[in-house]
Structure formats: structure tokens, C-alpha cells
Write a protein that holds these residues in place. Sequence first.
Motif: not given
Length: 558
Positions: A366-373, A380-382
Motif C-alpha cells: 500500500k502506498v503511504y507516502t510519495m514525493s517527486a523531484s 514509500g509503501s507498506s
Amino acid sequence: MYNPPPGYQGSYQPSYGRDDDKLGAKALLLLWFVVEDHDTLFILSESVHFLGIGVLAYKLLTKKNCSGLSLRTQELTAVFLLVRLFCSFMMEYDIHTLLDFVTLAATGFVIYCLRGPLKESYQAELDSLNPLVVAVPCLLMAFIAKPTTRHMFIFRVMWAFCVYLEAVSVLPQLRMMQKAKVVEKFTAHYVFALGLSRFISCAHWILQILDGDKYLWQALGSGLWPVMVLVSEIVQTFILADFCYYYVKSYAEGTGVIHLPAVRVYDAAANTLQGTFVHGAPVLDAVFENDGVIYTGGLDNAVKRYDFFAGQEAIVGFHTAPVRCTEWLPGRGLLVTGSWDGTLRLWDPRQPGGQGLLAKIQLQGKVYTMSASDSRLVVGSSGRHVDIFDIRRLESGQAEQRRESSLKYQTRCIRCFTDGQGYALSSVEGRVAMEWFDLGDEAQAKKYAFKCHRKNEGGKDVVYPVNAIAFNQAYGTFATGGADGVVNLWDGANKKRLHQISGYPTSVAAIAFNSSATLMAVAASYTYEQGEKEQPRDAIFVRDMLPAEVAPKARRQD
């Protein structure tokens, strides 16, 4: 009394949640056992409706103000009551006829006030749903599905019409409340009375059927009509179910003011609301495309686009589970979303009708967090998985790197460095790791982790989750927010803490800087790290930032 942290400008306090389906089932079961004569429920339903209209009449007489009331709903209500009253005189004169008459009289008084002495306070611009859009389909449906009794054809059509119209007559009022966002208490009392009335009426039909009432089936006739009666009762109950839940919840919280789940955009510098769109469910993440366009994901599994300047909203697409993260990729003009269904989805919002899905990428959890440059997307997932993608090749579905978090416990937040060379990752165990994309020895020698958001309480070291990380573009420094209600500001290059801001009422759930790092927004919302307990209301604080709090300190020369 809670005193806010120094430097804050203002706060917004939302309210949302739902569990209305289970509550309705329990109430129906209770009525089956408690009420002996289920036919009395129909009389009770009409009585509650009359009381609801009475609440409106009281408001109009005492407050001399009709703001928040839908004239369209009142007119549709008068139409179905008038038709039903006529049919009652011609077909089955009884106590229901008397109740319909007094309710129609009260509704007529409300319409008179809205069109006459109180028309200056009527919000016509919010009451924009054309009543013909509601009434005409009901009339057409009445010719298709109607009673098969011995009465004249026109009477049977009229009776079916009033049943269908009653089911949807509240739609203009609900639409008006969606546009207003906050519901005034007397209007809320009225709509709740409608919801309660419709639930009792629906319960009456369901329980009569369960009891095997022969007279009921004789009165309804055969064919499609009995099914449509039951469907109409269920539809009108479910139309109002969500509102009734929020109504009860608002009074349980002691506010009495109903805030529907919504996306709100503020001018933080001026502390003014710029625009609002009602969202179908709690929002989990949002991202700007530009100053006027925002994308959201939430518990309704939908990815939505809102254009605040044009006043338009559209559905970009859907996941099969709640949408946890959204990221706009300006270099490509595309949107990427991550969900608890374990997938990333790449969208081109320019494509019409939800046809803009370009890629679906299966992840390890499961997707918990995400960020893009500018060049990479970090997810970041489980299971402490971290997937790194080359933004230029997202359609391939292949991760450039697949890592396991260097921290031992569940990942809470990931944010990319402002220079695009790496990312910061936080965990539930009060730690932050600084990681670099380059796998070379020189780059990997730079990575490190540090402890934060910990307190000594009673001689014990209490560790709090680090829920939020935010970098500022002006200086490249960053802030962390924890479940201890504290925000720390860090100079990552020099491995130093620059400043600490404490005193937030509960867990810090999210942080964001403006482009010049002169303002910082902090969302304080309990994140359930200690389970169910009494908690302060959610709030967003906007704080003026001083250069000394966010600018990196010059290194001392030896």
C-alpha cells in the motif's frame, strides 16, 4: 483553554467521518422489536415531516431570515403534497389526508415567506437546480410504473408521480447546502427531520413486507409498482443518510455546526478563503497544478480536478481503494497518484471523460507516502519498501531502484531534497534518514539518520512518530512534525537543528512552506498513535517565519 503557538495567523477546523449504514441497520432492527403496530410508523413519519416544516416556520417568524433555505425544494414538496392530497380525497380518505393537509399548509407558508416578505435574504444564486430536472423524470417514470389497482388511470399515474417526486424533492436543498459548505442550524434541523421522516417511512414499508401484510400487497397491486415503491423509499433514505450522520456527529462534538467534507483554498498571507468545493469523502492528499487548479485523492477512491477560477470540477479517474498520495509532474504536465490498492497510476488530465490513464504500476504494498523531484519519483509503501522511478520513463512501470528503508520501523513520510540529489524519510519510531539516489561510494558515505521528536517523561524516553517532512525552496533546510505536537527545523547539510516550535494542541500531521519560506502552514490533527481517546479539534495554523529560524547557519572556521 488552548493557547496557539507563537506567530500563527489563523486556523481552519474541519469535521468529517461516517458510519451511518451500520447505525441505520441497528435502528431498523430496534423498530422491528419495539413497535408492535408497524402501520403507526407511517403516521409517525408524516408527523416528523410536519415538525420539520414547523422548525422552518419558527425560524422565519423569529429570525426574519430565510438564508440557506431552498425555494425549489419547498415548491417540489408542495407539488407532491398537493397531488397526494388530491389522490387521498379521491382514493382513500383517512388520517394521512389530514397530516398531508397541515403539512401542505405549513409548506405554503414557507413558500410565501421565501417569495414575499423575506425574499431579500433568499440566496437564489445558490438555489440553482432546475426543478424540472427533478420533476419531469418522475412524471415519465409514473407512466411506466404505477399502481395496478381498480382506480382511474390518471389517479394511478398521479399517485406514482407523488411517490417518485417525494423521493427526490430534497435534492435542490442538498445541492444548495453543498454550495454553502456550512449549514445553518435551523436548516439543519429541518433536513434532519426530513431524513428521519424518510427513514421511518422506509422502515414502515420494509417491516410491513417482512410481516407479510396481505392488505399492503392488495393496496399496492402487482407488477413493477410494489418494487418501485420500495426502491423510492430506500433511495430517499440514502439520499439523506450522509447528512443525518454529519448532523448527529456535529451535536455529539458539541458544535451544532455542520461542515461537509470539502476542499478549501486559502490565501495564507491575507488569511482569506479563496474557494471551496464539497468533496464526496474525506480528502487524504491534494496537489496544485497552478494557482487555480488542484487535484485531490480521498476515501471515495476518486482522483478529482478542481478549477477554482472557473468554478469547475471533474473526475480524472479512480483507484480500487482510497487514494493516499497525489503528485503533479510539471515537466511532463502529468499527474501521478498512489493508493492503498498498491498501485501507482499516471494520468493525463487533459484527456476528457476519465480517459487519461496512461499507466498502472503494481507496487510491493500500500502506498503511504510519495514525493517527486525534477527527475525522480520516490514512493514509500507498506513493508518498508521504497521504490524510485525515473519520471521520464514512468510509463514503463519499471522502478529505477527498489530499496528497503534504512529505518527499522514503518515509513511515515518521504520528501525529496530541493537539489534533487536524494530524499528524507521518517518513521514511526522518532527517526529521520537522509538518503542519496547515487549508489556510488562517495554519495552513499553521506547518508545518515538521526533521532528526533522524543521526550523524557517520568524518567522514560517516549518516542513519537515523525508524521511530516517539508523542505523549503528558499534555503534548502527542512522541517519535521511529530505526534508530540512539535515542529523542528533542521539544517541537513550541517546536521544541526535550527529552531523548535512547540505547543500545538495535538499531533502535527502535515507541514508546508510557501515559496519564499516566509510562511509555514502546520496541520494539527490527532493521528491515533495512542488509540481512541479524547482529542482537540483539527486545526491548521499559518506561522510567520523569520530568516533566523529557517536559514542555515554558517559553519565556524577553525
